[in-house]
Design a protein around this motif. Structure first.
Motif, PDB file in Angstrom:
ATOM      1  N   LYS A 414       0.984  -1.141  -0.092  1.00 57.09           N
ATOM      2  CA  LYS A 414      -0.168  -0.014   0.000  1.00 57.09           C
ATOM      3  C   LYS A 414       0.885   1.338   0.238  1.00 57.09           C
ATOM      4  O   LYS A 414       0.377   2.513  -0.208  1.00 57.09           O
ATOM      5  CB  LYS A 414      -0.859  -0.086   1.258  1.00 57.09           C
ATOM      6  CG  LYS A 414      -1.926  -0.921   1.436  1.00 57.09           C
ATOM      7  CD  LYS A 414      -2.888  -1.028   2.533  1.00 57.09           C
ATOM      8  CE  LYS A 414      -3.717  -2.059   2.774  1.00 57.09           C
ATOM      9  NZ  LYS A 414      -4.578  -1.891   3.886  1.00 57.09           N
ATOM     10  N   VAL A 415       2.179   1.113   0.104  1.00 58.34           N
ATOM     11  CA  VAL A 415       3.060   2.270   0.210  1.00 58.34           C
ATOM     12  C   VAL A 415       2.969   2.993  -0.958  1.00 58.34           C
ATOM     13  O   VAL A 415       3.412   2.485  -2.107  1.00 58.34           O
ATOM     14  CB  VAL A 415       4.498   2.090   0.878  1.00 58.34           C
ATOM     15  CG1 VAL A 415       5.289   3.309   0.842  1.00 58.34           C
ATOM     16  CG2 VAL A 415       4.320   1.219   2.134  1.00 58.34           C
ATOM     17  N   GLN A 416       2.962   4.443  -1.074  1.00 60.70           N
ATOM     18  CA  GLN A 416       2.813   5.080  -2.106  1.00 60.70           C
ATOM     19  C   GLN A 416       4.057   6.090  -2.424  1.00 60.70           C
ATOM     20  O   GLN A 416       4.253   6.490  -3.323  1.00 60.70           O
ATOM     21  CB  GLN A 416       1.317   6.181  -2.050  1.00 60.70           C
ATOM     22  CG  GLN A 416       0.168   5.286  -2.066  1.00 60.70           C
ATOM     23  CD  GLN A 416       0.049   4.593  -3.277  1.00 60.70           C
ATOM     24  OE1 GLN A 416       0.123   4.831  -4.439  1.00 60.70           O
ATOM     25  NE2 GLN A 416      -0.901   3.363  -3.243  1.00 60.70           N
ATOM     26  N   SER A 417       4.441   6.492  -1.387  1.00 61.97           N
ATOM     27  CA  SER A 417       5.683   7.453  -1.339  1.00 61.97           C
ATOM     28  C   SER A 417       6.990   6.829  -1.477  1.00 61.97           C
ATOM     29  O   SER A 417       7.974   7.453  -1.874  1.00 61.97           O
ATOM     30  CB  SER A 417       5.812   8.167   0.085  1.00 61.97           C
ATOM     31  OG  SER A 417       5.977   7.300   1.123  1.00 61.97           O
ATOM     32  N   GLY A 418       7.023   5.600  -1.473  1.00 66.16           N
ATOM     33  CA  GLY A 418       8.430   4.949  -1.522  1.00 66.16           C
ATOM     34  C   GLY A 418       9.431   4.903  -0.550  1.00 66.16           C
ATOM     35  O   GLY A 418      10.370   4.412  -0.410  1.00 66.16           O
ATOM     36  N   ALA A 419       8.726   5.397   0.688  1.00 62.95           N
ATOM     37  CA  ALA A 419       9.381   5.002   1.904  1.00 62.95           C
ATOM     38  C   ALA A 419       8.526   5.115   3.073  1.00 62.95           C
ATOM     39  O   ALA A 419       7.316   5.413   3.068  1.00 62.95           O
ATOM     40  CB  ALA A 419      10.505   6.300   2.041  1.00 62.95           C
ATOM     41  N   ILE A 420       8.911   4.316   4.186  1.00 63.90           N
ATOM     42  CA  ILE A 420       8.243   4.243   5.545  1.00 63.90           C
ATOM     43  C   ILE A 420       9.067   4.741   6.387  1.00 63.90           C
ATOM     44  O   ILE A 420      10.197   4.761   6.246  1.00 63.90           O
ATOM     45  CB  ILE A 420       7.571   2.952   5.586  1.00 63.90           C
ATOM     46  CG1 ILE A 420       8.864   2.034   5.975  1.00 63.90           C
ATOM     47  CG2 ILE A 420       6.935   2.285   4.487  1.00 63.90           C
ATOM     48  CD1 ILE A 420       8.601   0.609   6.168  1.00 63.90           C
ATOM     49  N   THR A 421       8.411   5.505   7.524  1.00 58.67           N
ATOM     50  CA  THR A 421       9.078   5.908   8.622  1.00 58.67           C
ATOM     51  C   THR A 421       8.586   5.628   9.775  1.00 58.67           C
ATOM     52  O   THR A 421       7.305   5.372  10.072  1.00 58.67           O
ATOM     53  CB  THR A 421       8.654   7.698   8.564  1.00 58.67           C
ATOM     54  OG1 THR A 421       9.351   8.150   7.418  1.00 58.67           O
ATOM     55  CG2 THR A 421       9.391   8.303   9.880  1.00 58.67           C
ATOM     56  N   VAL A 422       9.568   5.067  10.611  1.00 57.38           N
ATOM     57  CA  VAL A 422       9.186   4.405  12.096  1.00 57.38           C
ATOM     58  C   VAL A 422       9.582   5.454  13.160  1.00 57.38           C
ATOM     59  O   VAL A 422      10.611   6.025  13.098  1.00 57.38           O
ATOM     60  CB  VAL A 422       9.941   3.317  12.244  1.00 57.38           C
ATOM     61  CG1 VAL A 422       9.666   2.664  13.642  1.00 57.38           C
ATOM     62  CG2 VAL A 422       9.782   2.254  11.188  1.00 57.38           C
ATOM     63  N   MET A 423       8.448   5.696  13.788  1.00 55.21           N
ATOM     64  CA  MET A 423       8.354   6.977  14.835  1.00 55.21           C
ATOM     65  C   MET A 423       7.816   6.457  15.836  1.00 55.21           C
ATOM     66  O   MET A 423       7.034   5.458  16.020  1.00 55.21           O
ATOM     67  CB  MET A 423       7.819   8.153  14.297  1.00 55.21           C
ATOM     68  CG  MET A 423       6.189   8.085  13.980  1.00 55.21           C
ATOM     69  SD  MET A 423       5.594   9.541  13.223  1.00 55.21           S
ATOM     70  CE  MET A 423       5.877  10.684  14.586  1.00 55.21           C
ATOM     71  N   VAL A 424       7.953   7.304  17.298  1.00 52.12           N
ATOM     72  CA  VAL A 424       7.215   6.878  18.396  1.00 52.12           C
ATOM     73  C   VAL A 424       6.524   8.063  18.837  1.00 52.12           C
ATOM     74  O   VAL A 424       7.086   9.327  18.674  1.00 52.12           O
ATOM     75  CB  VAL A 424       8.339   6.508  19.529  1.00 52.12           C
ATOM     76  CG1 VAL A 424       7.827   6.389  20.721  1.00 52.12           C
ATOM     77  CG2 VAL A 424       8.975   5.118  19.233  1.00 52.12           C
TER      78      VAL A 424
END
Length: 445
Positions: A414-424
């Motif tokens: 489903k990712v559209q931006s080409g990147a995923i960010t892991v945050m808290v």
């Protein structure tokens, strides 16, 4: 030039697990190169228990854990060269090594697995002022002297740093009859596992001084005293807060550094956050056919996680060798479908892997990371730009404990931006609408 399907550099827990898994996956010409005189790596000196709770579902000592994998290895045809130093590796998978039996060797590998582990930071790396007497050891060196060589390193001990090895050595020295005067930690939190703080310090009434550091060492010939000072929010010593401990030994537990000299020399792209190689979801580095696993990629807190990660690398190396002709034709092209970049967001120091080839993920991919300080009642959020893909609540997180989340393949698609960010983020923040101001305007209308 001798040729092997897979060459594993390092015979510690990572190398053993990778080699066993590669054999299980069908690779048959496998060689382990180990610089020590026996297999097992750091586990051989870790005679305390607490290993294997995740993988074997029972509590083992370090040598017992290593012994299980050495026994597995002996039931295979994996070859081992001990007392062998690897000098150089190349991007076309040639390994240069030397030992006293075979002399200088050049070995061609279909795939290489890097499993060199890590080393300790020394006094020189943190620049403690004062005299230069005997009696200053890294905690791991002291552990080897006491547990394997049979030497008692000191009688009155101050430990700088609250990493797991330092905490464990506080208990070990106490059990050997030494007096551990204090464990001193620069940060306002401990860098070790909570269970080690309880079992190694609290159970033996050893004080832990947070936001403190050693500011002076005195001694003629041997350590005679150390000065410990409180530090402010900028980690600078506070004048007038000095405490002097009369001691003969200082143990340093001030961090671990992945052993990546071979990696850098081979010009394999590195991650400055982890000091390890950049890796894909299957632990392959950015150089095709060279894989990395264990503490040489990022420092783990549990050997069980090292084992799981290394098995993934070993299996991937075996698959690479099986498909070598196809892989060699495509070498360097990296044309295997979309590649997602994994970024660390707020409160997160790093992520492993750093890139995910979506087409290579069968069911799910695991992401490991560490937070930058102690947090309570937080939510791990995985973001695709402004859109939240997944969230994972956590009651407690600390830098000394590695976090792990699993992302299903369906989410990655489903990712559209080409990147995923892991945050808290705080729980209440995670539960708010993505655009609260817009939501309020719509409600007002």
């Amino acid at each position: 030039m001798e040729k092997y399907d897979i060459i594993v550099i390092g015979g510690g827990p990572a190398g053993l697990a990778a080699a066993c898994k590669a054999w299980e996956e069908g690779a048959r010409s496998i060689l382990i190169l180990e610089r020590d005189k026996e297999l097992g790596g750091i586990l051989n000196q870790c005679i305390h228990n607490g290993f294997g709770l995740h993988y074997f579902k029972e509590e083992l000592t370090g040598p017992e854990y290593a012994g299980r994998f050495i026994a597995m290895l002996q039931s295979t045809g994996v070859q081992v060269k001990l007392d062998t130093m690897v000098l150089h590796i190349t991007q076309d998978r040639v390994v240069h090594a030397v030992n006293s039996k075979d002399g200088y060797m050049q070995l061609q590998a279909g795939a290489i697995v890097l499993a060199m582990g890590c080393r300790e930071r020394t006094r020189g790396a943190i620049a403690i002022p004062g005299d230069r007497p005997a009696g200053i050891f890294t905690a791991g060196t002291a552990q080897r002297y006491v547990n394997m060589e049979g030497y008692m390193v000191g009688r009155r001990v101050v430990i700088l740093g609250s990493g797991d090895i330092g905490l464990i050595m506080a208990r070990r020295m106490t059990l050997e009859g030494a007096k551990v005067l204090a464990c001193v930690e620069l940060m306002p939190y401990s860098n070790g596992l909570n269970r080690n703080i309880v079992q190694c310090l609290n159970d033996y009434n050893i004080p832990l001084y947070l936001s403190h550091t050693i500011t002076d060492i005195k001694g003629q010939g041997r350590v005679q005293s150390v000065t410990v000072s409180r530090v402010d929010e900028n980690r600078r010593p506070v004048p007038g807060s000095e405490m002097v401990f009369d001691c003969d030994t200082v143990l340093l537990s001030v961090g671990l550094i992945p052993e990546n000299e071979l990696t850098r020399e081979a010009q394999i792209p590195m991650d400055r956050r982890t000091n390890g190689a950049l890796v894909y979801e299957n632990m392959e580095t950015m150089v095709p056919g060279i894989f990395a696993c264990g503490n040489v990629v990022h420092v783990h807190d549990l050997v069980d996680f090292v084992t799981a990660e290394s098995q993934r690398a070993g299996a991937a190396a075996a698959r690479f060798v099986k498909n070598r002709e196809t892989a060699q034709e495509q070498e360097g092209e990296q044309d295997s479908g979309p590649v997602l970049q994994v970024q660390n967001g707020s409160c997160v120091n790093y992520t492993v892997p750093q890139s995910i080839r979506v087409e290579q993920v069968e069911k799910r991919v695991e992401i490991f990371f560490r937070v930058n300080q102690v947090y309570r009642d937080r939510v791990i959020r995985v973001m695709d730009g402004e859109n939240q893909l997944a969230s994972y609540p956590r009651e407690h997180m600390a830098p000394g404990e590695m976090e792990r989340i699993a992302l299903p393949r369906a989410l990655l698609d489903k990712v559209q931006s080409g990147a995923i960010t892991v945050m808290v983020a705080p729980k209440e923040q995670a539960e708010k609408p993505e655009q609260p101001e817009k939501a309020e305007q719509e409600a007002a209308k």
